[in-house]
Design an enzyme around this catalytic site. Structure first.
Site, PDB file in Angstrom:
ATOM      1  N   HIS A 268      -2.820  10.126  -3.293  1.00 31.87           N
ATOM      2  CA  HIS A 268      -2.438  11.465  -3.398  1.00 31.87           C
ATOM      3  C   HIS A 268      -3.215  12.257  -4.572  1.00 31.87           C
ATOM      4  O   HIS A 268      -4.166  13.012  -4.231  1.00 31.87           O
ATOM      5  CB  HIS A 268      -1.091  11.720  -3.853  1.00 31.87           C
ATOM      6  CG  HIS A 268      -0.055  10.999  -2.862  1.00 31.87           C
ATOM      7  ND1 HIS A 268      -0.212  11.228  -1.578  1.00 31.87           N
ATOM      8  CD2 HIS A 268       0.833  10.090  -3.021  1.00 31.87           C
ATOM      9  CE1 HIS A 268       0.754  10.326  -0.882  1.00 31.87           C
ATOM     10  NE2 HIS A 268       1.577   9.654  -1.709  1.00 31.87           N
ATOM     11  N   ASP A 319       0.231   7.111   5.285  1.00 33.04           N
ATOM     12  CA  ASP A 319       1.290   7.000   4.614  1.00 33.04           C
ATOM     13  C   ASP A 319       2.706   6.845   5.337  1.00 33.04           C
ATOM     14  O   ASP A 319       3.167   5.900   5.524  1.00 33.04           O
ATOM     15  CB  ASP A 319       1.380   8.338   3.786  1.00 33.04           C
ATOM     16  CG  ASP A 319       2.259   8.238   2.417  1.00 33.04           C
ATOM     17  OD1 ASP A 319       3.112   7.547   2.298  1.00 33.04           O
ATOM     18  OD2 ASP A 319       2.300   9.260   1.463  1.00 33.04           O
TER      19      ASP A 319
HETATM   20  C1  NGQ Z   1       6.721   5.394  -0.923  1.00 29.63           C
HETATM   21  N1  NGQ Z   1       6.003   7.684  -0.472  1.00 29.63           N
HETATM   22  O1  NGQ Z   1       6.607   4.594  -1.673  1.00 29.63           O
HETATM   23  O2  NGQ Z   1       6.908   5.211   0.115  1.00 29.63           O
HETATM   24  C2  NGQ Z   1       6.732   6.823  -1.567  1.00 29.63           C
HETATM   25  C3  NGQ Z   1       8.033   7.183  -1.854  1.00 29.63           C
HETATM   26  C4  NGQ Z   1       8.274   7.099  -4.329  1.00 29.63           C
HETATM   27  C5  NGQ Z   1       5.299   8.683  -0.886  1.00 29.63           C
HETATM   28  N2  NGQ Z   1       5.075   8.852  -2.064  1.00 29.63           N
HETATM   29  C6  NGQ Z   1       8.635   6.659  -3.057  1.00 29.63           C
HETATM   30  N3  NGQ Z   1       4.703   9.513  -0.068  1.00 29.63           N
HETATM   31  O3  NGQ Z   1       7.363   7.723  -4.304  1.00 29.63           O
HETATM   32  O4  NGQ Z   1       8.873   6.969  -5.414  1.00 29.63           O
HETATM   33 ZN    ZN Z   2       2.917   6.042  -0.189  1.00 29.48          ZN
END
Ligand code: NGQ
Ligand code: ZN
Length: 452
Positions: A268, A319
């Site tokens: 990101h 993602d």
């Molecule tokens: C994840 N996803 O690890 O799946 C994360 C969400 C977080 C994104 N950041 C969980 N898109 O970042 O704490």
């Molecule tokens: Zn992620």
């Protein structure tokens, strides 16, 4: 030895005509331009290199489209995350295998030939550790094996709920390991991918929220020189919390406290100051952009124009896998910039240049770098990951070279990919993966239970 012949192919040096590609042991052995097809060559019109989806959480494919109803509260990334956790907590190892298999089939059908699986769903539903720490990693490896996609497994280290070593919360219980447990998981995961052709492994400290500085330092050597991926600066709240904890922003903190270099991929990196943009570009690390998910989650818009002007390298990832496609990610990346700058062809790289071609070339190189591939694109030594496009698709008809890529990315929708070879095996033909139906059947059975 397999030999393919393309009327037109995109090589690292640019477009070439009458290209013969020789494949041995899953890799490209030779690329020869300006030759007529030999007897036994399989002939196609337009060939491109396959792309990496450098950032995937496979299990999230199962909840695609299921978080699109507004709750009572303000709906944000953080409330989406609670829905995602509830879904994660319900899934068995078989569910993960079935969801990942369909996802990887879909990736291949849409032009992705390698996946960086940022894998953190390690433990049983109650948080108890499986007898085999790589129980879940093995399911990911099985899905990659069945589909044929190249796997870069990135076992994720997750220990805390927020900055400053905060305790994890109950919804995170399937992710949590100590440094010692993570070392055991890494060893078991190496074994799990050991026999999988074209697979490699790195590590993924989940984020500066989930890994404390001493833990980060302790796990980096476990990558053994392989890729290191970490989520950074996706949400404004994360930047604010990081500032409150350390006085620094996430990207800034990483650049100053971690050995960030070409092996690293910052996922990101949405929220950066001008100084961070230049420093990240200079570090040689890849920015792992996930434009479709970043739009879906309301993260913000990556400063792509400034980052590319500073010489930064990027790749793309699917993602959350809410929608899966090479064209979708690259189009969303450019469209975010158009909306932000109120201009067109923002990322083309110069007057007269094709936006689709520039984005595609950059993502091929950045994806290969972020997943530690020996070479990028259709060139000897690279894995034989090749995509042909359907020259008869209405959005491609009558076009040549860069205009074909622009037609695919900006106009064709999902039907432009014709055949796909992954590691030299032809797994997609006429736009269909050979496992499409069986993978859908198994996925649908799992979904009817999980969604009910
Ligand atoms: C994840 N996803 O690890 O799946 C994360 C969400 C977080 C994104 N950041 C969980 N898109 O970042 O704490
Ligand atoms: Zn992620």
């Amino acid at each position: 030895m397999t030999r393919l012949h393309f009327a037109s192919a995109l090589l690292p040096s640019g477009w070439a005509n009458d290209v013969q590609v020789a494949i041995t042991a899953g890799a490209i052995a030779a690329v020869t331009a300006d030759v007529t097809p030999a007897a036994g060559d399989e002939c196609h019109a337009i060939a491109l290199p396959g792309l990496a989806s450098l950032h995937s959480h496979a299990f999230q494919r199962g909840m695609a489209g299921l978080a699109e109803q507004r709750g009572d509260r303000a709906d944000t990334f953080w409330t989406w995350r609670e829905t995602m956790y509830r879904f994660a907590l319900a899934m068995t190892p078989d569910d993960v295998a079935d969801v990942a298999t369909l996802l990887y089939v879909e990736m291949l059908e849409q032009g992705f030939t390698r996946v960086g699986e940022f894998h953190y769903l390690h433990h049983d539903r109650d948080g108890a550790h499986y007898a085999d720490p790589a129980e879940m990693a093995t399911r990911i490896a099985q899905a990659a094996d069945a589909s044929g996609i190249g796997l870069t497994l990135l076992p994720s280290f997750y220990a805390h709920g927020s900055f400053g070593g905060a305790a994890p919360h109950d919804g995170q219980r399937r992710f949590i390991n100590s440094v010692d447990q993570f070392a055991t998981l890494m060893a078991a995961s190496r074994k799990a991918i050991g026999k999988l052709p074209g697979a490699n492994i790195g590590i993924a400290p989940h984020s500066l929220r989930a890994a404390a500085p001493d833990e980060l330092a302790a796990i980096i050597p476990l990558a053994n020189g392989g890729p290191v991926h970490i989520h950074a600066a996706e949400q404004v709240k994360e930047v604010e919390d990081c500032l409150a904890w350390s006085g620094q922003r996430p990207v800034q903190w990483l650049l100053e406290h971690a050995p960030v270099d070409q092996r690293w991929c910052l996922i990101h990196a949405t929220h950066m100051t001008e100084h961070e943009i230049r420093a990240l570009a200079k570090s040689g690390a890849t920015a792992g952009l996930c434009p479709v998910t970043e739009a879906s989650l309301g993260d913000g818009i990556f400063p792509a124009r400034e980052f590319l002007d500073a010489g930064g390298s990027f790749g793309v990832g699917t993602d959350s896998n809410v929608l899966v496609g090479v064209a979708d990610e690259l189009r969303q990346l450019e469209y975010g910039q158009r909306l932000k700058h109120r201009a067109r062809n923002v990322l083309s790289g110069g007057v007269g240049r094709s936006t689709g071609r520039t984005l595609f070339d950059d993502a091929v190189v950045g994806g290969a770098r972020a997943l530690a591939q020996p070479a990028a694109g259709l060139t000897p030594g690279a894995r034989a990951d090749i995509v042909t496009l359907d020259a008869a698709h209405p959005s491609l008809a009558g076009r040549a070279r860069d205009a074909v890529i622009d037609g695919w990315i900006f106009a064709a929708g999902s039907g432009a990919v014709d055949c796909v070879w992954a590691g030299g095996n032809k797994v997609v033909e006429g736009g269909r993966h050979r496992l499409r139906q069986s993978a859908r059947n198994r996925f649908n059975i799992a979904m009817r239970r999980l969604v009910a």
